[in-house]
Design a protein around this motif. Sequence first.
Motif: not given
Length: 188
Positions: A76-81, A94-104
């Motif tokens: 959120r602190s990225l302010q959509q950048r 700017l982004f409107t969505g994101h997805q988090f993933e643990i690779i390893a």
Amino acid sequence: MEKALIRLSYRQIIDAAAQTTFEKEVFNESYNEFLLQVQAYNRDQQFSTLEEVRKANPKAASLHYKVGFSVGLFIRSLQQRIPGLTDNQDRPLLFTGHQFEIIASDISDKRAHKVAITYTTDALTLLGIAGDYLVLSTGNQLQQITQQPVQTFLVKLQAQLSIADYMSAENISGNEVRNAVNNVSFGV
């Protein structure tokens, strides 16, 4: 190249070599949360790596989601950048969505922890390609470009950048283009 409506995705990989404050915070917080959350799937601590835990307990696939909450404030602190992705004039996309993933990850070796955040833009109009650059305009400009000039910007093709959604202008009738201006849907 034909004109189209697209969404871009940019995948930021964060590991022990994190450079920026944002990357370091995400790395540390996601690792600490991983250590906390993985206990539910590895009660006897018989497994060390994320891969081992997931093989032994398919429900551990939810770790991506659960650990992702811990980095929400940092995102959120990225302010959509989108960090690391700018146009040719060094303006952030700017982004409107994101997805988090643990690779390893490894409960005994923090250096093995590696995560990714995939940022997705809102709808953009792809007007063409100029060398290594996508020629883009914000929003749905398919109807406008036939009537008047539109503001454009360039984004260099690069590793970790992809077109997440694509809708050819040929597949959209005139009425659909007008109706889609404020309601672009790719079925995502």
